[in-house]
Design a protein around this motif. Structure first.
Motif, mmCIF file in Angstrom:
data_model
loop_
_atom_site.group_PDB
_atom_site.id
_atom_site.type_symbol
_atom_site.label_atom_id
_atom_site.label_comp_id
_atom_site.label_asym_id
_atom_site.label_seq_id
_atom_site.Cartn_x
_atom_site.Cartn_y
_atom_site.Cartn_z
ATOM 1 N N PHE A 55 13.381 -14.901 -16.564
ATOM 2 C CA PHE A 55 14.248 -14.188 -15.619
ATOM 3 C C PHE A 55 13.706 -14.304 -14.190
ATOM 4 C CE2 PHE A 55 16.822 -10.168 -14.571
ATOM 5 C CZ PHE A 55 18.014 -10.868 -14.597
ATOM 6 N N MET A 56 13.142 -15.489 -13.872
ATOM 7 C CA MET A 56 12.503 -15.665 -12.563
ATOM 8 C C MET A 56 13.520 -15.891 -11.445
ATOM 9 S SD MET A 56 10.873 -19.544 -12.883
ATOM 10 C CE MET A 56 10.089 -19.462 -11.286
ATOM 11 N N GLN A 57 14.719 -16.331 -11.789
ATOM 12 C CA GLN A 57 15.783 -16.525 -10.794
ATOM 13 C C GLN A 57 15.262 -17.303 -9.573
ATOM 14 O OE1 GLN A 57 17.829 -12.434 -10.476
ATOM 15 N NE2 GLN A 57 15.954 -12.064 -11.691
ATOM 16 N N PRO A 58 14.873 -18.562 -9.772
ATOM 17 C CA PRO A 58 14.180 -19.298 -8.723
ATOM 18 C C PRO A 58 15.074 -19.830 -7.615
ATOM 19 C CG PRO A 58 14.503 -20.713 -10.634
ATOM 20 C CD PRO A 58 15.012 -19.340 -11.012
ATOM 21 N N TRP A 59 16.351 -19.584 -7.702
ATOM 22 C CA TRP A 59 17.301 -20.193 -6.770
ATOM 23 C C TRP A 59 17.484 -19.397 -5.484
ATOM 24 C CZ3 TRP A 59 18.842 -19.425 -12.013
ATOM 25 C CH2 TRP A 59 19.263 -18.114 -12.299
ATOM 26 N N ASP A 60 17.810 -20.131 -4.411
ATOM 27 C CA ASP A 60 18.354 -19.565 -3.176
ATOM 28 C C ASP A 60 19.538 -20.435 -2.791
ATOM 29 O OD1 ASP A 60 16.513 -17.374 -1.636
ATOM 30 O OD2 ASP A 60 15.263 -18.665 -2.887
ATOM 31 N N CYS A 112 23.199 -25.990 -0.064
ATOM 32 C CA CYS A 112 21.981 -26.471 -0.720
ATOM 33 C C CYS A 112 21.466 -25.368 -1.630
ATOM 34 C CB CYS A 112 20.918 -26.863 0.304
ATOM 35 S SG CYS A 112 19.469 -27.657 -0.449
ATOM 36 N N ILE A 113 21.379 -25.671 -2.917
ATOM 37 C CA ILE A 113 20.799 -24.737 -3.878
ATOM 38 C C ILE A 113 19.357 -25.162 -4.102
ATOM 39 C CG2 ILE A 113 20.920 -23.779 -6.205
ATOM 40 C CD1 ILE A 113 23.894 -24.181 -6.191
ATOM 41 N N THR A 114 18.440 -24.271 -3.771
ATOM 42 C CA THR A 114 17.021 -24.608 -3.811
ATOM 43 C C THR A 114 16.340 -23.940 -4.996
ATOM 44 O OG1 THR A 114 16.424 -22.727 -2.408
ATOM 45 C CG2 THR A 114 16.970 -24.805 -1.299
ATOM 46 N N CYS A 115 15.112 -24.387 -5.270
ATOM 47 C CA CYS A 115 14.289 -23.812 -6.329
ATOM 48 C C CYS A 115 12.942 -23.423 -5.735
ATOM 49 C CB CYS A 115 14.101 -24.819 -7.463
ATOM 50 S SG CYS A 115 13.021 -24.240 -8.797
ATOM 51 N N ASP A 116 12.648 -22.120 -5.733
ATOM 52 C CA ASP A 116 11.350 -21.629 -5.279
ATOM 53 C C ASP A 116 10.393 -21.686 -6.461
ATOM 54 O OD1 ASP A 116 9.107 -20.302 -4.401
ATOM 55 O OD2 ASP A 116 10.214 -18.682 -3.433
ATOM 56 N N ARG A 117 9.484 -22.629 -6.429
ATOM 57 C CA ARG A 117 8.628 -22.896 -7.573
ATOM 58 C C ARG A 117 7.505 -21.879 -7.731
ATOM 59 N NH1 ARG A 117 8.297 -28.775 -9.580
ATOM 60 N NH2 ARG A 117 8.701 -27.472 -11.406
ATOM 61 N N SER A 137 16.292 -24.280 -14.862
ATOM 62 C CA SER A 137 17.025 -23.029 -14.663
ATOM 63 C C SER A 137 17.947 -23.129 -13.454
ATOM 64 C CB SER A 137 16.040 -21.871 -14.493
ATOM 65 O OG SER A 137 15.248 -21.672 -15.646
ATOM 66 N N THR A 138 17.448 -23.723 -12.378
ATOM 67 C CA THR A 138 18.261 -23.862 -11.170
ATOM 68 C C THR A 138 19.448 -24.781 -11.411
ATOM 69 O OG1 THR A 138 16.262 -23.516 -9.851
ATOM 70 C CG2 THR A 138 18.183 -24.359 -8.697
ATOM 71 N N CYS A 139 19.265 -25.795 -12.258
ATOM 72 C CA CYS A 139 20.396 -26.667 -12.612
ATOM 73 C C CYS A 139 21.498 -25.864 -13.298
ATOM 74 C CB CYS A 139 19.930 -27.797 -13.526
ATOM 75 S SG CYS A 139 19.017 -29.113 -12.683
ATOM 76 N N PRO A 174 10.296 -23.877 3.145
ATOM 77 C CA PRO A 174 8.864 -23.697 2.889
ATOM 78 C C PRO A 174 8.367 -24.748 1.899
ATOM 79 C CG PRO A 174 10.051 -21.609 2.690
ATOM 80 C CD PRO A 174 11.087 -22.696 2.771
ATOM 81 N N GLU A 175 7.071 -24.961 1.867
ATOM 82 C CA GLU A 175 6.494 -26.000 1.010
ATOM 83 C C GLU A 175 6.790 -25.769 -0.462
ATOM 84 O OE1 GLU A 175 2.113 -28.066 0.117
ATOM 85 O OE2 GLU A 175 2.360 -26.569 1.712
ATOM 86 N N SER A 176 6.871 -24.513 -0.873
ATOM 87 C CA SER A 176 7.067 -24.212 -2.295
ATOM 88 C C SER A 176 8.521 -24.283 -2.729
ATOM 89 C CB SER A 176 6.538 -22.804 -2.605
ATOM 90 O OG SER A 176 7.287 -21.822 -1.895
ATOM 91 N N VAL A 177 9.441 -24.534 -1.787
ATOM 92 C CA VAL A 177 10.871 -24.510 -2.097
ATOM 93 C C VAL A 177 11.409 -25.936 -2.143
ATOM 94 C CG1 VAL A 177 13.147 -23.745 -1.318
ATOM 95 C CG2 VAL A 177 11.173 -22.219 -1.111
ATOM 96 N N TYR A 178 11.995 -26.296 -3.282
ATOM 97 C CA TYR A 178 12.504 -27.654 -3.503
ATOM 98 C C TYR A 178 14.022 -27.671 -3.349
ATOM 99 C CZ TYR A 178 13.458 -32.071 -5.904
ATOM 100 O OH TYR A 178 13.895 -33.339 -6.225
ATOM 101 N N PRO A 179 14.570 -28.603 -2.541
ATOM 102 C CA PRO A 179 16.029 -28.685 -2.373
ATOM 103 C C PRO A 179 16.666 -29.388 -3.563
ATOM 104 C CG PRO A 179 14.976 -30.376 -1.057
ATOM 105 C CD PRO A 179 13.867 -29.591 -1.704
#
Length: 238
Positions: A55-60, A112-117, A137-139, A174-179
């Motif tokens: 349930f980390m909900q990594p998306w923005d 852009c839907i990102t993933c905060d790792r 999960s972001t997919c 940010p560095e930890s966020v992947y587009p």
């Protein structure tokens, strides 16, 4: 509040499967009409209700209507598309060049839907063995958004021909966020009957019966009723 234990009606099930089978990767046919705020909020809410590991909900969700930003992203696409075209020759090259592979500037909005790792901390439940579960999960959030958009009559196109490092720099991530997914959004003049790549002869849908295995790779199904049902459903949506 809806009764989550109530069965779906036949009409509800038909609508759900229709959205799946009529979803298209839209690159053209965009109209300039803006997406109303209530509609856009429903799409984002659908994406936000995707399942996620731990349930980390990594998306923005980064909404992009700035023409300047979209021009920068389009420039990345043009450079990467030149590299991609070099993979082909002859008729395949000509077909590739004929394909419309993005709608960055034509669509009224990009997303852009990102993933905060790093979301969820160092130890996310369920992510210990498969570290990329946050990306997976972001997919799922992307898929939720896409299906909801189709139900609302909105076209979505995923632009994958982008350098992710350059894209992250343009968007100031940010560095930890992947587009993870760069999407073009908008109402369209039409949804194609078939996926565009199939219609243009690039690739065709594989037979479903060739992709279903039983108790091990390459072992055929031994259930005649299921094989027949798979053939029938494939024929319906060929």
């Amino acid at each position: 509040m809806n009764d989550t234990n109530a069965p779906f009606s036949e009409q509800e099930k038909d609508g759900f499967y229709r959205a799946i089978h009529e979803r298209r990767d839209v690159r053209s046919h965009f109209l300039p009409d803006p997406i109303p705020s209530p509609v856009l909020s429903r799409l984002l809410d659908a994406a936000h209700h995707a399942p996620s590991v731990g349930f980390m909900q990594p998306w923005d969700f980064m909404l992009i209507d700035s023409l300047d930003v979209r021009r920068q992203v389009h420039g990345i696409f043009l450079r990467e598309n030149e590299k991609a075209a070099a993979n082909y020759s002859g008729e395949r090259f000509r077909t590739y060049r004929s394909l419309k592979l993005e709608g960055i500037l034509e669509s009224p909005m990009n997303l852009c839907i990102t993933c905060d790792r790093t979301r969820g901390g160092d130890h996310v439940l369920g992510r210990n063995s498969i570290i990329d579960m946050d990306l997976f999960s972001t997919c799922l959030a992307v898929q939720n958004f896409w299906l909801a958009a189709r139900a609302e009559g909105i076209g979505v196109g995923w632009v994958s021909i982008l350098d992710q490092d350059e894209l992250a720099e343009v968007l100031g991530l940010p560095e930890s966020v992947y587009p993870l997914a760069y999407l073009c959004l908008g109402y369209v003049s039409e949804f194609l009957d078939r996926p565009e790549l199939a219609g243009k002869g690039w690739r065709q849908r594989l037979p479903l019966t060739d992709l279903v295995h039983s108790n091990g790779w390459g072992r055929p199904l031994n259930d005649p009723a299921l094989l027949q049902a798979l053939d029938e459903v494939a024929e319906t949506h060929s």
